[in-house]
Design a protein around this motif. Structure first.
Motif, PDB file in Angstrom:
ATOM      1  N   GLN A   7      40.097  38.409  58.646  1.00  0.00           N
ATOM      2  CA  GLN A   7      40.337  38.785  57.251  1.00  0.00           C
ATOM      3  C   GLN A   7      41.453  39.818  57.138  1.00  0.00           C
ATOM      4  OE1 GLN A   7      36.653  40.126  55.582  1.00  0.00           O
ATOM      5  NE2 GLN A   7      35.645  38.136  55.743  1.00  0.00           N
ATOM      6  N   ARG A   8      41.420  40.785  58.052  1.00  0.00           N
ATOM      7  CA  ARG A   8      42.444  41.826  58.008  1.00  0.00           C
ATOM      8  C   ARG A   8      43.832  41.248  58.259  1.00  0.00           C
ATOM      9  NH1 ARG A   8      39.683  45.197  60.417  1.00  0.00           N
ATOM     10  NH2 ARG A   8      40.299  44.748  62.554  1.00  0.00           N
ATOM     11  N   ARG A   9      43.922  40.312  59.224  1.00  0.00           N
ATOM     12  CA  ARG A   9      45.219  39.691  59.519  1.00  0.00           C
ATOM     13  C   ARG A   9      45.708  38.875  58.324  1.00  0.00           C
ATOM     14  NH1 ARG A   9      43.874  36.716  63.663  1.00  0.00           N
ATOM     15  NH2 ARG A   9      44.203  38.392  65.174  1.00  0.00           N
ATOM     16  N   GLY A  59      47.128  31.806  47.890  1.00  0.00           N
ATOM     17  CA  GLY A  59      46.011  30.886  47.693  1.00  0.00           C
ATOM     18  C   GLY A  59      45.275  30.596  48.988  1.00  0.00           C
ATOM     19  N   GLY A  60      46.046  30.393  50.060  1.00  0.00           N
ATOM     20  CA  GLY A  60      45.421  30.174  51.361  1.00  0.00           C
ATOM     21  C   GLY A  60      44.642  31.382  51.838  1.00  0.00           C
ATOM     22  N   THR A  61      45.194  32.584  51.603  1.00  0.00           N
ATOM     23  CA  THR A  61      44.501  33.806  52.004  1.00  0.00           C
ATOM     24  C   THR A  61      43.189  33.972  51.257  1.00  0.00           C
ATOM     25  OG1 THR A  61      46.619  34.881  52.505  1.00  0.00           O
ATOM     26  CG2 THR A  61      44.702  36.313  52.163  1.00  0.00           C
ATOM     27  N   LEU A  62      43.217  33.743  49.945  1.00  0.00           N
ATOM     28  CA  LEU A  62      41.986  33.848  49.158  1.00  0.00           C
ATOM     29  C   LEU A  62      40.960  32.804  49.588  1.00  0.00           C
ATOM     30  CD1 LEU A  62      43.385  34.473  45.561  1.00  0.00           C
ATOM     31  CD2 LEU A  62      42.277  36.124  47.070  1.00  0.00           C
ATOM     32  N   LEU A  63      41.433  31.617  49.966  1.00  0.00           N
ATOM     33  CA  LEU A  63      40.500  30.591  50.440  1.00  0.00           C
ATOM     34  C   LEU A  63      39.856  31.015  51.755  1.00  0.00           C
ATOM     35  CD1 LEU A  63      39.274  27.815  49.969  1.00  0.00           C
ATOM     36  CD2 LEU A  63      41.241  26.814  51.174  1.00  0.00           C
ATOM     37  N   ILE A  64      40.647  31.602  52.655  1.00  0.00           N
ATOM     38  CA  ILE A  64      40.093  32.093  53.920  1.00  0.00           C
ATOM     39  C   ILE A  64      39.054  33.179  53.673  1.00  0.00           C
ATOM     40  CG2 ILE A  64      40.661  33.386  56.022  1.00  0.00           C
ATOM     41  CD1 ILE A  64      43.341  31.898  56.043  1.00  0.00           C
ATOM     42  N   LEU A  85      44.790  31.701  42.418  1.00  0.00           N
ATOM     43  CA  LEU A  85      43.330  31.699  42.270  1.00  0.00           C
ATOM     44  C   LEU A  85      42.766  30.289  42.184  1.00  0.00           C
ATOM     45  CD1 LEU A  85      43.077  34.431  39.467  1.00  0.00           C
ATOM     46  CD2 LEU A  85      42.836  34.803  41.920  1.00  0.00           C
ATOM     47  N   THR A  86      43.622  29.308  41.912  1.00  0.00           N
ATOM     48  CA  THR A  86      43.137  27.964  41.599  1.00  0.00           C
ATOM     49  C   THR A  86      42.422  27.319  42.773  1.00  0.00           C
ATOM     50  OG1 THR A  86      44.980  27.704  40.055  1.00  0.00           O
ATOM     51  CG2 THR A  86      43.823  25.709  40.742  1.00  0.00           C
ATOM     52  N   TRP A 134      37.229  25.334  45.105  1.00  0.00           N
ATOM     53  CA  TRP A 134      36.269  25.231  46.204  1.00  0.00           C
ATOM     54  C   TRP A 134      34.919  25.831  45.799  1.00  0.00           C
ATOM     55  CZ3 TRP A 134      33.812  29.106  49.037  1.00  0.00           C
ATOM     56  CH2 TRP A 134      33.093  28.671  50.138  1.00  0.00           C
ATOM     57  N   ILE A 135      34.940  26.976  45.099  1.00  0.00           N
ATOM     58  CA  ILE A 135      33.687  27.621  44.678  1.00  0.00           C
ATOM     59  C   ILE A 135      32.937  26.735  43.682  1.00  0.00           C
ATOM     60  CG2 ILE A 135      32.751  29.591  43.393  1.00  0.00           C
ATOM     61  CD1 ILE A 135      34.929  31.316  44.645  1.00  0.00           C
TER      62      ILE A 135
END
Length: 376
Positions: free
Chosen positions: A4-6, A258-263, A357-358, A363-364
């Motif tokens: 998460q930090r990375r 978007g990829g970071t938020l998904l991770i 955010l999309t 996914w949620i």
């Protein structure tokens, strides 16, 4: 955890690089356009009023129309084409004569002084070198008063040398006073040359159209872009290049965020599944996701804007980034401090990153809480 930090560090770095790159590109593009337009204005002004029948801006035809113009912003000028000779050879010359000396030229004089008498001129360093002439020399100048007439000889006094960085004009232009061209051409006192609007303030489009409606039909108003369309089309390409760069950076940044938020959402999927099972509506997910996105945006913006403004200040003070004046008309990268444009750009960046955010929101919405909790 470390993953998460990375991901957060990478996302923050992408945001910072986006803000920095767009700030630098916008400032350098605006600065270069302003610097070139200002230099072109030394020869053309902001607008010109001249004979409608005049085929070339570089061979002035006098007119006899009475014009009521503000003397603080308008003055007459004329061009005269001819041939100059010197110890090193012969060159085609464009003699530019101003009604009175324009103080803006003082900063460009590298040697000698401004013209004082009708036949005094400044030569560019490049043209003076090709002719073998220095300050204090006399320069024979041959020009025909009319097409097909025998050339007339005048001796022009070189009072100084200048350098503008505009290679096309430095290669062939001598700058002096209008009285010299009047005497050479034997214009009567009632004859007027080209009227030029000069100064630091531009010429608004509304003023341009209003002036066109006021002047006699035998005259026309011209802007530098009318005489130099290729140069101004090239300048307009800078804005297009900045727009293309902005689109690419914003797309890359939005996908990365978007990829970071998904991770981050996947790392917290059990907590999210438990909340969904307890009745937490998925419509509240964007608020939670924005809470994760905001710190990365703010940190990236602060770092990117801070680094770019520091780089702009260093460039403005030292001019350490150089350019080829034969290509870009200036010898260093100029800086433009349009803070209103910066603020609009930053607002656009923040607005463009919100679609990040999309992907995690979708996914949620589609997650199956029971399946996730069973697998835990």
């Amino acid at each position: 955890n470390r993953r998460q930090r990375r991901a957060k560090i990478i996302a923050t770095a992408v945001v910072a690089s986006t803000f920095a790159a767009l700030t630098l590109a916008t400032s350098f593009s605006g600065g270069l356009q302003s610097a070139i337009r200002e230099k072109v204005g030394l020869f053309y002004g902001n607008a010109q009023i001249r004979n409608l029948d005049q085929s070339s801006p570089y061979e002035t035809q006098p007119h006899f129309e009475a014009l009521e113009l503000d003397s603080a912003q308008w003055m007459q000028m004329a061009w005269k084409a001819g041939v100059a000779t010197g110890p090193e050879g012969m060159e085609g010359l464009q003699w530019l004569g101003w009604q009175h000396w324009n103080p803006s030229w003082d900063a460009l004089v590298t040697k000698g002084s401004a013209p004082q008498e009708p036949y005094d001129v400044l030569l560019s360093e490049k043209l003076g070198g090709r002719l073998g002439l220095c300050v204090g020399d006399e320069m024979p100048f041959y020009a025909s008063r009319e097409a097909g007439a025998a050339p007339t000889l005048r001796y022009l006094n070189v009072t100084g040398l200048y350098r503008t960085g505009l290679a096309e004009w430095d290669a062939q232009t001598a700058v002096g006073l209008l009285d010299g061209i009047r005497a050479l051409q034997r214009w009567p006192d009632s004859a007027q040359g080209t009227w030029v609007h000069y100064g630091s303030e531009g010429f608004a489009h509304g003023e341009f159209e209003s002036l066109r409606n006021q002047i006699p039909f035998t005259l026309e108003v011209y802007r530098p872009s009318d005489d130099l369309p290729a140069l101004y089309q090239w300048l307009d390409l800078f804005d297009a290049n900045v727009a293309i760069l902005a689109v690419v950076l914003l797309l890359v940044g939005a996908v990365n965020l978007g990829g970071t938020l998904l991770i981050l959402s996947l790392e917290q999927q059990r907590a999210l599944a438990l909340l969904r099972a307890l009745g937490w509506p998925s419509s509240h997910a964007p608020v939670a996701l924005f809470g994760m996105l905001a710190p990365m945006l703010v940190r990236g913006a602060v770092w990117g804007i801070g680094i770019s403004l520091l780089a702009l200040w260093m460039q403005d003070v030292t001019g350490f980034m150089r350019l080829n004046p034969d290509t870009y008309y200036v010898d260093h990268v100029p800086v433009s401090w349009h803070f209103s444009r910066f603020l609009f750009l930053y607002f656009l960046v923040f607005l463009s990153f919100t679609p990040a955010l999309t992907l995690p929101w979708i996914w949620i919405r589609k997650m199956k809480p029971a399946r996730i909790l069973k697998s835990a």
